[in-house]
Design an enzyme around this catalytic site. Structure first.
Site, PDB file in Angstrom:
ATOM      1  N   THR A  72       0.852  -1.191   0.000  1.00 23.07           N
ATOM      2  CA  THR A  72       0.000   0.000   0.000  1.00 23.07           C
ATOM      3  C   THR A  72       0.886   1.239   0.000  1.00 23.07           C
ATOM      4  O   THR A  72       0.689   2.177  -0.791  1.00 23.07           O
ATOM      5  CB  THR A  72      -0.932   0.012   1.229  1.00 23.07           C
ATOM      6  OG1 THR A  72      -1.787  -1.132   1.144  1.00 23.07           O
ATOM      7  CG2 THR A  72      -1.769   1.279   1.299  1.00 23.07           C
ATOM      8  N   SER A 199       4.513  -7.209  -0.476  1.00 21.43           N
ATOM      9  CA  SER A 199       4.272  -7.307   0.973  1.00 21.43           C
ATOM     10  C   SER A 199       4.642  -8.704   1.445  1.00 21.43           C
ATOM     11  O   SER A 199       4.176  -9.697   0.869  1.00 21.43           O
ATOM     12  CB  SER A 199       2.789  -7.104   1.291  1.00 21.43           C
ATOM     13  OG  SER A 199       2.401  -5.772   1.080  1.00 21.43           O
ATOM     14  N   HIS A 201       3.742 -10.452   4.026  1.00 26.38           N
ATOM     15  CA  HIS A 201       2.729 -11.343   4.625  1.00 26.38           C
ATOM     16  C   HIS A 201       1.984 -12.187   3.606  1.00 26.38           C
ATOM     17  O   HIS A 201       1.271 -13.125   3.967  1.00 26.38           O
ATOM     18  CB  HIS A 201       1.749 -10.553   5.497  1.00 26.38           C
ATOM     19  CG  HIS A 201       0.823  -9.633   4.755  1.00 26.38           C
ATOM     20  ND1 HIS A 201      -0.494  -9.948   4.536  1.00 26.38           N
ATOM     21  CD2 HIS A 201       1.015  -8.415   4.198  1.00 26.38           C
ATOM     22  CE1 HIS A 201      -1.084  -8.939   3.885  1.00 26.38           C
ATOM     23  NE2 HIS A 201      -0.189  -8.000   3.665  1.00 26.38           N
ATOM     24  N   CYS A 325      -9.975  -6.227   1.533  1.00 26.47           N
ATOM     25  CA  CYS A 325      -9.988  -4.789   1.770  1.00 26.47           C
ATOM     26  C   CYS A 325     -11.345  -4.176   1.449  1.00 26.47           C
ATOM     27  O   CYS A 325     -11.650  -3.089   1.896  1.00 26.47           O
ATOM     28  CB  CYS A 325      -8.910  -4.106   0.940  1.00 26.47           C
ATOM     29  SG  CYS A 325      -7.366  -5.016   0.948  1.00 26.47           S
TER      30      CYS A 325
END
Ligand code: PMP
Length: 379
Positions: A72, A199, A201, A325
């Protein structure tokens, strides 16, 4: 009740080997990588080693990587920073209509400030047509943004072809590789991207750490300012333990990628074949072969997707309608609308994403429970 996790695209459990590698960096090796003393220097050393590990696995140079909080931030960084830096050159951005909100939202902000945006339509299977990009670009275009693979429907885009078009036209190119790094081969040279975002994760690393790749020679300003960390590109005390975890996670993914890809493709294809055999009125979304090995996505006629999720959850099955999201918002997914689904079908969707610890038995359980659940809920 034992939970079965089918939402690996939202996030993956952290691999215990990653946690083991990170642990010393919370205790005896806790240093701030900017401190000049020996504890700080040790932190700096392992941070640079982690950067080199990530760079090696994506075909980049260590100096082209900046660590940050995740994709992000990386996507916001590229978009806002370039818009500010290049506003005298142009005010036009070309972006696929199916990007993640961390790309679309900053671009929508720029649109309000007067930027012109071309949203690329996609085909029914979610593919972007590179010829449409050629048609869309103008002498005012400063950025092209197309994700490597969709977090919702799993379609893998022809990024190398798009990268070539961007280069021929001297336009910077961002590809969001959140769903591909660690899962399928990602090489920045082959993709031809100037920026990639990722990312940890999503590939069994910790949450809150990620990276932005910036091709050497590409000029971009920092997004977060303050200290001079990350070569002045991202201020703030570095997340050393996170970087160690990210590096360990990518190393593990790389060492078992071929096996994981073939194992997951086998389980995914069971879902893509057997769900339509067991349940009528179902549509598979996304491309059938140019597809992430871990993604199966369906829309069921006359079924409310939220009720389906809740009913599956009550049977211990954790899955998703699409992107986590946007969960909670009842609007149909922009991705499903872009591939031509009606609101009703889009709202009857189920995304099943599998991963390192998915088993054949878990797939069997889902293949038993899902038809029963759909039958009860159908209106
Ligand atoms: N891009 C894509 C394609 C994603 O799937 C996600 C996570 N859902 C992001 C960006 C944002 O990643 P993060 O929440 O880790 O910043």
């Amino acid at each position: 009740m034992k939970k079965i996790y089918f939402d690996y695209a939202a996030t993956a459990p952290t691999d215990p080997r990653v946690i083991e590698a990170m642990t010393p960096y919370f205790f005896e090796k806790f240093g701030n990588a900017s401190s000049p003393h020996s504890i700080g220097r040790d932190a700096q050393k392992v941070l640079e080693e982690s950067r080199e590990t990530l760079a090696r696995f994506i075909g980049a140079k260590a100096e082209e990587i900046i660590f940050n909080s995740g994709a992000t931030e990386a996507n916001n960084h590229v978009i806002f920073s370039l818009a500010r830096r290049l506003k005298d050159k142009g005010n036009h951005i070309v972006v696929s209509a199916i990007e993640h909100h961390s790309v679309l939202a900053p671009i929508e902000h720029l649109a309000k400030e007067g930027f012109k945006i071309t949203y690329l339509k996609v085909l029914g299977d979610g593919l972007v047509d590179p010829q449409e990009i050629k048609k869309a670009i103008t002498d005012k275009t400063i950025l092209i943004a197309v994700m490597h693979a969709s977090n919702e429907i799993g379609t893998i885009q022809p990024i190398a072809e798009i990268g070539k078009i961007a280069k021929e036209n001297n336009i910077l190119f961002l590809t969001d590789t959140v769903q591909t790094v660690g899962h399928i081969p990602v090489n920045v040279g082959e993709l031809g991207a100037d920026f990639i975002s990722l990312s940890a994760h999503k590939f069994y690393g910790p949450k809150g750490i990620g990276a932005l790749y910036i091709r050497k020679g590409t000029k971009i300003d920092p997004y977060l300012v303050g200290g001079d960390q990350e070569k002045n590109q991202r201020a703030g005390t570095q997340n050393v333990a996170g970087a160690v975890g990210l590096a360990k996670a990518i190393e593990l993914c790389q060492s078992q990628m071929n096996d994981e890809m073939s194992f997951q493709t086998k389980l995914r294809d069971r879902l893509l074949i057997e769900i339509p055999q067991r349940i009528g009125g179902v549509k598979i979304n996304g491309h059938l072969t140019k597809r992430l090995p871990n993604n199966a996505h369906f829309s069921f006629e006359k079924v409310d997707g939220e009720s389906l999720l809740l009913a599956l959850d009550m049977n211990g099955i954790c899955s998703s309608m699409g992107s986590a999201c946007t969960a909670g918002a009842m609007a149909p997914s922009h991705v499903l609308k872009a591939i031509g689904l009606s609101d009703e079908l889009a709202l009857g969707s189920l995304r099943i994403t599998i991963g390192r610890w998915t088993t054949d038995e878990q797939i069997d359980y889902l293949l038993t429970k899902l038809p029963e659940t759909v039958k009860t809920l159908r209106i």
